[in-house]
Design a protein around this motif. Structure first.
Motif, short mmCIF file in Angstrom:
data_model
loop_
_atom_site.label_atom_id
_atom_site.label_comp_id
_atom_site.label_asym_id
_atom_site.label_seq_id
_atom_site.Cartn_x
_atom_site.Cartn_y
_atom_site.Cartn_z
N ALA A 1 48.01 -11.09 81.26
CA ALA A 1 49.06 -12.05 80.93
C ALA A 1 50.02 -12.15 82.11
O ALA A 1 50.23 -11.18 82.84
N PRO A 2 50.63 -13.30 82.33
CA PRO A 2 51.57 -13.46 83.45
C PRO A 2 52.73 -12.47 83.32
O PRO A 2 53.32 -12.33 82.24
N GLU A 3 53.06 -11.81 84.39
CA GLU A 3 54.11 -10.80 84.36
C GLU A 3 55.46 -11.39 83.95
O GLU A 3 56.28 -10.70 83.34
N LEU A 4 55.71 -12.63 84.31
CA LEU A 4 57.01 -13.24 84.04
C LEU A 4 57.08 -13.94 82.69
O LEU A 4 58.11 -14.51 82.34
N SER A 5 55.96 -13.92 81.94
CA SER A 5 55.92 -14.63 80.66
C SER A 5 56.40 -13.74 79.52
O SER A 5 55.98 -12.59 79.40
N ARG A 6 57.24 -14.28 78.69
CA ARG A 6 57.61 -13.60 77.44
C ARG A 6 56.73 -14.07 76.29
O ARG A 6 56.35 -13.29 75.41
N PHE A 7 56.39 -15.37 76.29
CA PHE A 7 55.65 -15.93 75.18
C PHE A 7 54.20 -15.43 75.12
O PHE A 7 53.65 -15.28 74.03
N ALA A 8 53.56 -15.19 76.27
CA ALA A 8 52.15 -14.81 76.26
C ALA A 8 51.92 -13.47 75.55
O ALA A 8 51.10 -13.39 74.62
#
Length: 364
Positions: free
Chosen positions: A39-46
């Motif tokens: 998951a993208p490190e900067l994503s909260r939603f993922a």
């Protein structure tokens, strides 16, 4: 204690053993998934999307599908069941079920599921003022569960033929359920549908993924070809599924929220013509049908409205008629399972013979 009560007690205990063992497996699966997810490190939603799937999945239910898979793996004499294969089948079954529940609650605009908020409404609570984002994220959570139901098989390191066959069966179960969901929505445009149409909806929407596929996957886990017993498995799954749907239709009106996990007003507000409502509409007087029409399908349905529907249902004996047919279809499933004694192990045959009785007796 009556015979049925004793059978119900035994089945509840047996299914609970499968459920408890599986719950530990499911928790470990999600822990590993969180640790390895890309998951993208900067994503909260993922990562939150995965947690939303996990929350609904682990909230669980009876795990009847899991029990079917484990018991089916023990059906054939001399089977070479591996614990890993049947565990993977069980994980795939419950991940697919999580997908189906998440999307079903979106379609029905259902606020609750399994005694807690539906994934859709949980997102709505998290994102007030952003209804379209909440809807989109709930759809994607359901999609994620569907992909995981296939990926768990692909990543398990099973023999290639076994993994491919399991994935094919799960794809067929998914496709049947999608078709059944479309058919379920279609019936709302057909007035009072024929009961055979309701049987067909039940077969596609529920029986094939909830009973038939777990049976097939369990046999596969024992390296047995389910095609050898296809007609028998289908007859059993269809009768068991119809009995279960009739029970759910009854409980949607007469069950408690603690039992069903949703308020009694939910199905009245939805306005779907269930087995129970269909019988009531056919028996009702003109004035009663007008009264039902004024209540069913109204988003603001109240407990008083539900009581009105109950009164009309019971006045015409539709509830008792449905309970009698529910038992009849359960008996058809039990009789079918008894015929398996010619090729299957006695203990597993006894489970599939007796579990329809448990299905009738539980929660009533």
């Amino acid at each position: 204690m009556s015979h049925d009560e004793e059978v119900t007690r035994q089945m509840a205990s047996r299914i609970a053993q499968h459920r408890d063992r599986f719950q530990d497996l499911f928790q470990r699966y999600f822990a590993q998934l969180h640790a390895t997810a890309d998951a993208p490190e900067l994503s909260r939603f993922a990562p939150e999307c995965l947690r939303m799937v996990e929350e609904l999945a682990l909230r669980g239910g009876k795990r009847q599908r899991v029990a079917f898979a484990y018991e089916a793996a023990n059906l054939t004499p001399g089977g070479t069941t591996t614990e890993k294969a049947v565990d993977i089948a069980a994980l795939s079954i419950e991940l697919l079920q999580a997908h189906l529940l998440i999307h079903d609650d979106i379609i029905d605009n259902a606020a609750t599921r399994r005694g807690g908020p539906s994934t859709y409404y949980a997102y709505r609570d998290k994102l007030p003022g952003h209804p379209q984002h909440a809807l989109g994220l709930a759809v994607l959570a359901g999609d994620l569960a569907l992909v995981l139901s296939q990926q768990v098989i692909a990543d398990a390191g099973l023999e290639p033929w076994l993994a491919q066959t399991m994935m094919t069966l799960q794809n067929k179960a998914s496709l049947s359920t999608f078709v059944g969901q479309v058919f379920d929505l279609e019936r709302d445009f057909l007035g009072v549908p024929d009961e055979e149409l309701l049987h067909s909806v039940c077969d596609y929407k529920a029986a094939r993924s909830s009973a038939l596929a777990p049976l097939q996957l369990g046999l596969l886990a024992a390296e047995q070809d389910p095609k050898e017993h296809e007609p028998a498995l289908r007859r059993y799954a269809t009768s068991f599924g119809i009995s279960g749907q009739m029970r759910d239709d009854y409980l949607s009106l007469f069950g408690s929220e603690e039992v069903t996990g949703k308020p009694a007003t939910a199905d009245v507000a939805d306005g779907r013509v269930t087995y129970l409502i269909r019988r009531t509409l056919l028996a009702a007087s003109d004035s009663e049908r007008k009264l039902l029409a004024s209540v069913l399908g109204q988003a603001g349905a109240t407990e008083t409205d539900v009581d009105t529907v109950r009164e009309i249902v019971t006045a015409h004996g539709a509830d008792q008629s449905l309970l009698a047919d529910m038992r009849r279809f359960a008996e058809l499933a039990s009789t079918e399972a008894e015929q398996w004694a010619s090729w299957a192990e006695a203990d597993a045959v006894a489970f599939f013979r007796d579990v329809p009785v448990w299905g009738v007796q539980r929660l009533l």
